[in-house]
Design a protein around this motif. Structure first.
Motif, PDB file in Angstrom:
ATOM      1  N   MET A 103       1.322  -3.464   3.517  1.00 51.05           N
ATOM      2  CA  MET A 103       0.137  -2.570   3.068  1.00 51.05           C
ATOM      3  C   MET A 103       0.641  -1.386   2.772  1.00 51.05           C
ATOM      4  O   MET A 103      -0.479  -0.634   1.944  1.00 51.05           O
ATOM      5  CB  MET A 103      -0.357  -2.556   4.589  1.00 51.05           C
ATOM      6  N   ALA A 104       1.615  -0.689   2.902  1.00 50.40           N
ATOM      7  CA  ALA A 104       2.049   0.572   2.612  1.00 50.40           C
ATOM      8  C   ALA A 104       2.407   0.496   0.968  1.00 50.40           C
ATOM      9  O   ALA A 104       1.630   1.386   0.282  1.00 50.40           O
ATOM     10  CB  ALA A 104       3.054   1.091   3.319  1.00 50.40           C
ATOM     11  N   ILE A 156       0.219   2.708  -1.976  1.00 51.43           N
ATOM     12  CA  ILE A 156       0.644   3.392  -2.623  1.00 51.43           C
ATOM     13  C   ILE A 156       0.515   2.908  -4.159  1.00 51.43           C
ATOM     14  O   ILE A 156       0.237   3.885  -5.311  1.00 51.43           O
ATOM     15  CB  ILE A 156       2.298   3.374  -2.651  1.00 51.43           C
ATOM     16  N   ASP A 157       0.535   1.824  -4.510  1.00 53.09           N
ATOM     17  CA  ASP A 157       0.271   1.295  -5.946  1.00 53.09           C
ATOM     18  C   ASP A 157      -1.117   1.565  -6.140  1.00 53.09           C
ATOM     19  O   ASP A 157      -1.470   1.726  -7.046  1.00 53.09           O
ATOM     20  CB  ASP A 157       0.608  -0.058  -5.953  1.00 53.09           C
ATOM     21  N   TRP A 197       7.143  -5.788  10.666  1.00 52.75           N
ATOM     22  CA  TRP A 197       7.197  -4.710   9.801  1.00 52.75           C
ATOM     23  C   TRP A 197       6.842  -5.249   8.430  1.00 52.75           C
ATOM     24  O   TRP A 197       6.460  -4.443   7.630  1.00 52.75           O
ATOM     25  CB  TRP A 197       8.784  -4.434   9.714  1.00 52.75           C
ATOM     26  N   GLU A 198       7.084  -6.329   8.059  1.00 51.86           N
ATOM     27  CA  GLU A 198       6.775  -6.874   6.747  1.00 51.86           C
ATOM     28  C   GLU A 198       5.302  -7.106   6.308  1.00 51.86           C
ATOM     29  O   GLU A 198       4.717  -6.510   5.193  1.00 51.86           O
ATOM     30  CB  GLU A 198       7.235  -8.415   6.448  1.00 51.86           C
ATOM     31  N   GLY A 226     -11.605  -5.771   5.231  1.00 52.32           N
ATOM     32  CA  GLY A 226     -10.524  -6.807   5.247  1.00 52.32           C
ATOM     33  C   GLY A 226      -9.637  -6.407   6.160  1.00 52.32           C
ATOM     34  O   GLY A 226      -9.459  -5.649   7.116  1.00 52.32           O
ATOM     35  N   ASP A 227      -8.199  -7.177   6.252  1.00 51.19           N
ATOM     36  CA  ASP A 227      -7.332  -7.090   7.176  1.00 51.19           C
ATOM     37  C   ASP A 227      -6.092  -6.814   6.501  1.00 51.19           C
ATOM     38  O   ASP A 227      -5.605  -7.409   5.446  1.00 51.19           O
ATOM     39  CB  ASP A 227      -7.372  -8.249   7.982  1.00 51.19           C
ATOM     40  N   ILE A 228      -5.148  -6.330   7.216  1.00 52.78           N
ATOM     41  CA  ILE A 228      -3.806  -5.929   6.590  1.00 52.78           C
ATOM     42  C   ILE A 228      -2.930  -7.374   6.493  1.00 52.78           C
ATOM     43  O   ILE A 228      -2.002  -7.114   5.547  1.00 52.78           O
ATOM     44  CB  ILE A 228      -2.849  -4.704   7.073  1.00 52.78           C
ATOM     45  N   ASP A 229      -3.094  -8.096   6.917  1.00 56.69           N
ATOM     46  CA  ASP A 229      -2.147  -9.405   6.764  1.00 56.69           C
ATOM     47  C   ASP A 229      -2.934 -10.428   5.990  1.00 56.69           C
ATOM     48  O   ASP A 229      -2.387 -11.454   5.879  1.00 56.69           O
ATOM     49  CB  ASP A 229      -2.094 -10.084   8.426  1.00 56.69           C
TER      50      ASP A 229
END
Length: 330
Positions: free
Chosen positions: A56-57, A61-62, A50-51, A295-298
């Motif tokens: 990523m969320a 949003i930012d 979840w982290e 890129g990648d979300i992690d």
């Protein structure tokens, strides 16, 4: 037939439309014959903690500040963190849509009442393949439409051609926002030089039928996406639509095979993004399929965020989430 020469997409006045597609997983139990195996070969409902998804969320949003988030899969209802992501984007003021096959009990969707702007249910006749299953599926669709805004997409499966056409023409739309017929594309041929190969699912007669189908506007009320899409044509005329009608005006281009934007300047990656179920990020669905990742979300600190428009290299724009983004013929 007049041809489109430009698509201008706006959000709440003069701001550009921001439309993000997030494929939360590649896990789908349906395993439809026309879907790529990557949508049902992955057995993991979630590939990260979840982290990772939360970071990523927060980044989206930012970075974008506002926009529309559309969650898809695989099957997003198998994703364990979907409710948390919905709440996060809702609290940030985004509009939200969910693409699902309605494979879960209807109670699972009630958590979203008041938070999502629509649930888009895809009807797959090759899986919902008995009278009993079909009656139950459409009963669920109709019932859900009494408490949450519903769209229904009829997948035009050539193996069930007469049935899906009958459903499209006769289905009751009292509790629907929109009933949309969906053309299948042969994804392996989308990037070929011969764009007609993308229609190999269908006979010549079937292709001509799909070219003329128009979505049916339902009788339900509720959602009003603050979007405005203007189509410019080669005869100098323009057509402007708002809300879901705006999205429908773009989906018509795919059904009528007017989705060839090769050589156009397109704002994917600037005003849109595609987040894949494996965590890989691309400018749009087209670049994801072609494995052009940014890129990648992690590894968010390594993402190469686009800064300029893309000149489309493809013969067909196969996803409405990409087609809806502003683009210009040059």
């Amino acid at each position: 037939m007049k041809k489109v020469t430009g698509i201008s997409s706006k959000w709440r006045g003069d701001k550009p439309l921001i439309w993000i597609g997030w494929q939360v997983n590649k896990h789908c139990p349906f395993q439809c014959h026309y879907c790529e195996k990557f949508t049902w070969g992955d057995k993991n409902p979630a590939n990260f903690t979840w982290e990772v998804y939360e970071r990523m969320a927060d980044k989206l949003i930012d970075k974008y500040k506002y926009g529309h988030m559309e969650f898809t899969g695989g099957e997003p209802l198998t994703f364990p963190y979907l409710d948390q992501l919905i709440s996060k984007f809702y609290d940030a003021g985004w509009t939200i849509g969910i693409l699902t096959n309605l494979g879960k009990r209807k109670e699972a969707y009630k958590h979203w009442i008041g938070k999502v702007d629509y649930v888009c249910a895809s009807y797959h006749a090759n899986v919902i393949n008995t009278d009993k299953k079909r009656e139950a599926w459409f009963e669920k669709l109709d019932n859900m439409g009494t408490y949450i805004p519903m769209i229904c997409r009829i997948i035009l499966d050539p193996k069930h051609w007469d049935h899906v056409l009958n459903v499209f023409h006769t289905l009751r739309t009292d509790n629907l926002l929109l009933l949309e017929p969906v053309r299948l594309l042969a994804f392996h041929n989308v990037f070929s030089n011969d764009k007609d190969l993308a229609d190999t699912h269908y006979t010549l007669e079937q292709n001509k039928t799909i070219d003329t189908l128009e979505a049916r506007i339902g009788h339900a009320t509720g959602t009003k996406l603050p979007s405005e899409i203007t189509l410019t044509y080669d005869d100098g005329t323009t057509e402007t639509n708002e809300g879901l009608e705006a999205f429908n005006s773009v989906s018509v281009l795919s059904r009528s095979r007017q989705n060839n934007f090769k050589g156009w300047s397109c704002d994917i990656g600037i005003n849109s993004l595609w987040v894949g179920g494996d965590g890989q990020i691309s400018k749009g669905g087209c670049h994801s399929f072609d494995q052009k990742f940014i890129g990648d979300i992690d590894k968010l600190n390594e993402v190469q965020w686009p800064t300029e428009s893309t000149i489309c290299p493809y013969d067909l724009c196969y996803c409405d989430l990409d087609t809806i983004i502003s683009k210009r013929k040059i």
